[in-house]
Design a protein around this motif. Structure first.
Motif, PDB file in Angstrom:
ATOM      1  N   ALA A 288      -3.624  39.829 -17.101  1.00 10.15           N
ATOM      2  CA  ALA A 288      -4.829  39.837 -17.010  1.00 10.15           C
ATOM      3  C   ALA A 288      -5.529  39.029 -15.546  1.00 10.15           C
ATOM      4  N   ASN A 289      -6.775  39.553 -15.019  1.00 11.32           N
ATOM      5  CA  ASN A 289      -7.071  38.997 -13.853  1.00 11.32           C
ATOM      6  C   ASN A 289      -7.798  37.504 -14.480  1.00 11.32           C
ATOM      7  N   MET A 290      -7.341  36.366 -14.061  1.00  5.46           N
ATOM      8  CA  MET A 290      -8.075  35.169 -14.177  1.00  5.46           C
ATOM      9  C   MET A 290      -8.277  34.365 -13.055  1.00  5.46           C
ATOM     10  N   PHE A 291      -8.724  35.112 -11.873  1.00  8.77           N
ATOM     11  CA  PHE A 291      -8.938  34.569 -10.625  1.00  8.77           C
ATOM     12  C   PHE A 291     -10.014  34.889  -9.673  1.00  8.77           C
ATOM     13  N   SER A 292     -10.422  36.258  -9.761  1.00  7.04           N
ATOM     14  CA  SER A 292     -11.575  36.893  -9.129  1.00  7.04           C
ATOM     15  C   SER A 292     -12.831  36.415  -9.453  1.00  7.04           C
ATOM     16  N   ASP A 293     -13.071  36.428 -10.641  1.00  7.88           N
ATOM     17  CA  ASP A 293     -14.624  35.968 -11.035  1.00  7.88           C
ATOM     18  C   ASP A 293     -14.781  34.549 -10.723  1.00  7.88           C
ATOM     19  N   ARG A 294     -16.128  34.194 -10.090  1.00  6.85           N
ATOM     20  CA  ARG A 294     -16.398  32.841  -9.699  1.00  6.85           C
ATOM     21  C   ARG A 294     -16.201  31.787 -10.772  1.00  6.85           C
ATOM     22  N   ARG A 295     -16.247  32.192 -12.544  1.00 11.93           N
ATOM     23  CA  ARG A 295     -16.113  31.110 -13.325  1.00 11.93           C
ATOM     24  C   ARG A 295     -14.713  30.584 -13.390  1.00 11.93           C
ATOM     25  N   TYR A 296     -13.822  31.294 -12.519  1.00 14.53           N
ATOM     26  CA  TYR A 296     -12.232  30.815 -12.485  1.00 14.53           C
ATOM     27  C   TYR A 296     -12.168  29.821 -11.127  1.00 14.53           C
ATOM     28  N   MET A 297     -13.181  29.436 -10.259  1.00 16.98           N
ATOM     29  CA  MET A 297     -13.179  28.793  -9.085  1.00 16.98           C
ATOM     30  C   MET A 297     -12.523  27.425  -9.502  1.00 16.98           C
ATOM     31  N   SER A 298     -12.409  26.914 -10.489  1.00 12.25           N
ATOM     32  CA  SER A 298     -11.999  25.396 -10.851  1.00 12.25           C
ATOM     33  C   SER A 298     -10.535  25.605 -11.860  1.00 12.25           C
ATOM     34  N   GLY A 299     -10.074  26.962 -11.713  1.00 10.69           N
ATOM     35  CA  GLY A 299      -8.770  27.222 -12.681  1.00 10.69           C
ATOM     36  C   GLY A 299      -9.270  28.187 -13.842  1.00 10.69           C
ATOM     37  N   ALA A 300      -8.173  28.500 -14.504  1.00 10.03           N
ATOM     38  CA  ALA A 300      -8.299  29.426 -15.835  1.00 10.03           C
ATOM     39  C   ALA A 300      -8.014  28.563 -16.785  1.00 10.03           C
ATOM     40  N   ALA A 301      -6.871  28.516 -17.367  1.00  6.44           N
ATOM     41  CA  ALA A 301      -6.374  27.612 -18.404  1.00  6.44           C
ATOM     42  C   ALA A 301      -6.326  26.350 -17.922  1.00  6.44           C
ATOM     43  N   THR A 302      -6.318  25.535 -16.693  1.00  2.76           N
ATOM     44  CA  THR A 302      -6.459  24.506 -16.280  1.00  2.76           C
ATOM     45  C   THR A 302      -7.900  23.952 -15.998  1.00  2.76           C
ATOM     46  N   ASN A 303      -8.882  24.871 -16.291  1.00  2.00           N
ATOM     47  CA  ASN A 303     -10.313  24.749 -15.868  1.00  2.00           C
ATOM     48  C   ASN A 303     -10.788  23.425 -16.562  1.00  2.00           C
ATOM     49  N   PRO A 304     -11.616  22.565 -16.167  1.00  2.00           N
ATOM     50  CA  PRO A 304     -12.081  21.367 -16.558  1.00  2.00           C
ATOM     51  C   PRO A 304     -12.901  21.756 -17.955  1.00  2.00           C
TER      52      PRO A 304
END
Length: 434
Positions: free
Chosen positions: A139-155
């Motif tokens: 799965a792409n969990m890096f391109s969209d701006r929602r992932y700018m602070s991480g995917a599973a590690t997001n705050p």
């Protein structure tokens, strides 16, 4: 009309004079008891070959593909048709994709997942009758701006939950298409500054997410491996999965070292300050080797340039460590490589893969010859031969204490002298094969 009209399937023709023939890759040639196709297990990556538009930090799109911009399902199906034409031309046994590579993102999470289901319905029949299999999905969990602070590690816990949905869908698509493995490419799992980062919290989130992925793998019957791809500084300054050894430490912390393996990329190994063969040998020593992304970096750029491999000696040493470790089980050789942005024509994409497959075949055959002749292994074994003597082996495997070993050294008046490692002679030995 096919995007690759006029390009015939590539044949093995060692004496031909064109650039669309295999000079070294004879898929049926038996090496160390197995055909080359089964040793190498080639895969074409969907993202660089069919999604990348040819941009760089100083300029936008240079490639013009009939399925660009790829934002409708009709264009996605056109891209699928072109992809399977290329797979047929090259005769590769596998391909690999991200969810976002094969379907456009929808207006909602539910629509995105529904589109993934729809496009995999379209892809499935193309894999029947000897078509290529799926080496791995992700799965792409890096391109969209929602992932700018991480995917599973997001705050933001909502991002964590969002990722759970798209990973579940991508894992389901992988199983649906008979995929052999599933990869977690943690492109945003890292941080830029500790000033706004709780590292322990983020690592706990990452460990929990991976544990749930492993549980889900068993629940849905995915038979192959869950793979993590180590990488440094891509794109954040501090990546949590910097290299193979770092990943192993993370897996041990969460009790996952028996469940998760690594997909090692040549370019990432170099960026981590290692050689490709070092990372493969490390993974084999730790029991977590899974698969590889085969490419190369421009050593003058200091960044991950994802070029097709063309250095036979480097490739040979990588395959030497793979063969020495028993070869691929579920993994394979995925070409995570892209054309240069000036290579505009359909034939360029074919020729790049043909050359890369030949380089890998040459490298693997050289590695197999080295291993079968045994000269390198004999010299390595001779260097450590004294450790096989009973008294010395007992220092590692017996009940000897530090005091007992120290007393023996003093009592025997040990005065060990350095012995040459003979590196240059070994390099000369390798050069006989490559």
């Amino acid at each position: 009309m096919s995007y690759f009209d006029g390009i015939d399937p590539i044949r093995f023709d060692p004496d031909g004079d064109g650039d669309l023939a295999f000079r070294h890759y004879d898929a049926d040639r038996v090496v160390m008891g197995k055909p080359l196709r089964d040793h190498l297990r080639f895969a074409v990556c969907w993202w660089h070959s069919f999604v990348w538009e040819g941009g760089d930090p100083f300029g936008g799109q240079t490639f013009q593909r009939p399925w660009f911009p790829g934002d409708t399902m009709d264009l996605a199906r056109q891209r699928v048709d072109a992809a399977f034409d290329l797979f047929r031309i090259l005769g590769v046994p596998f391909y690999a994709f991200h969810d976002h590579d094969i379907r456009p993102q929808g207006a909602s999470l539910a629509e995105s997942n529904a589109r993934l289901d729809e496009i995999t319905d379209y892809m499935g029949p193309k894999m029947e009758g000897g078509g290529p299999g799926l080496l791995w999905g992700t799965a792409n969990m890096f391109s969209d701006r929602r992932y700018m602070s991480g995917a599973a590690t997001n705050p933001d816990p909502d991002v964590f939950a969002y990722c759970a949905s798209i990973v579940r869908a991508a894992m389901g698509a992988t199983v649906k298409l008979g995929g052999v493995n599933y990869v977690l490419w943690g492109g945003r799992e890292g941080y830029e500054t500790l000033l706004n980062t709780d590292m322990d919290r983020e690592l706990q989130q990452m460990g929990r997410f991976l544990s749930m992925v492993v549980e889900h793998k068993h629940r849905i019957g995915l038979k192959g491996d869950i793979l993590i791809e180590p990488k440094p500084q891509e794109p954040t300054k501090h990546q949590y999965d910097h290299d193979v050894a770092t990943v192993y430490g993370f897996l041990k912390r969460f009790g996952l070292e028996g469940e998760v393996k690594v997909n090692i990329e040549q370019g990432h190994a170099i960026l981590a300050g290692h050689s490709f063969e070092h990372e493969i040998a490390t993974a084999n020593a730790l029991g977590i080797f899974g698969s590889i992304d085969m490419n190369r970096n421009d050593y003058q750029s200091g960044w991950d340039t994802d070029q097709f491999p063309n250095n036979v000696p480097e490739v040979a040493m990588a395959y030497y460590e793979i063969l020495r470790g028993g070869g691929f089980a579920n993994g394979g050789t995925n070409f995570d490589a892209k054309l240069r942005r000036q290579s505009l024509d359909p034939v360029d994409l074919v020729a790049a893969h043909v050359g890369a497959m030949d380089v890998c075949a040459r490298g693997l055959m050289a590695a197999a010859a080295m291993l079968e002749d045994g000269a390198l292994e004999r010299r390595r074994e001779a260097r450590y031969a004294k450790w096989d003597e009973a008294e010395n082996a007992a220092m590692l495997h017996g009940d000897a204490t530090l005091d007992a070993i120290a007393d023996r050294a003093e009592g025997a008046g040990l005065d060990p002298q350095p012995v040459s490692g003979g590196q240059e002679r070994l390099e000369n030995l390798v050069n006989r094969y490559v």
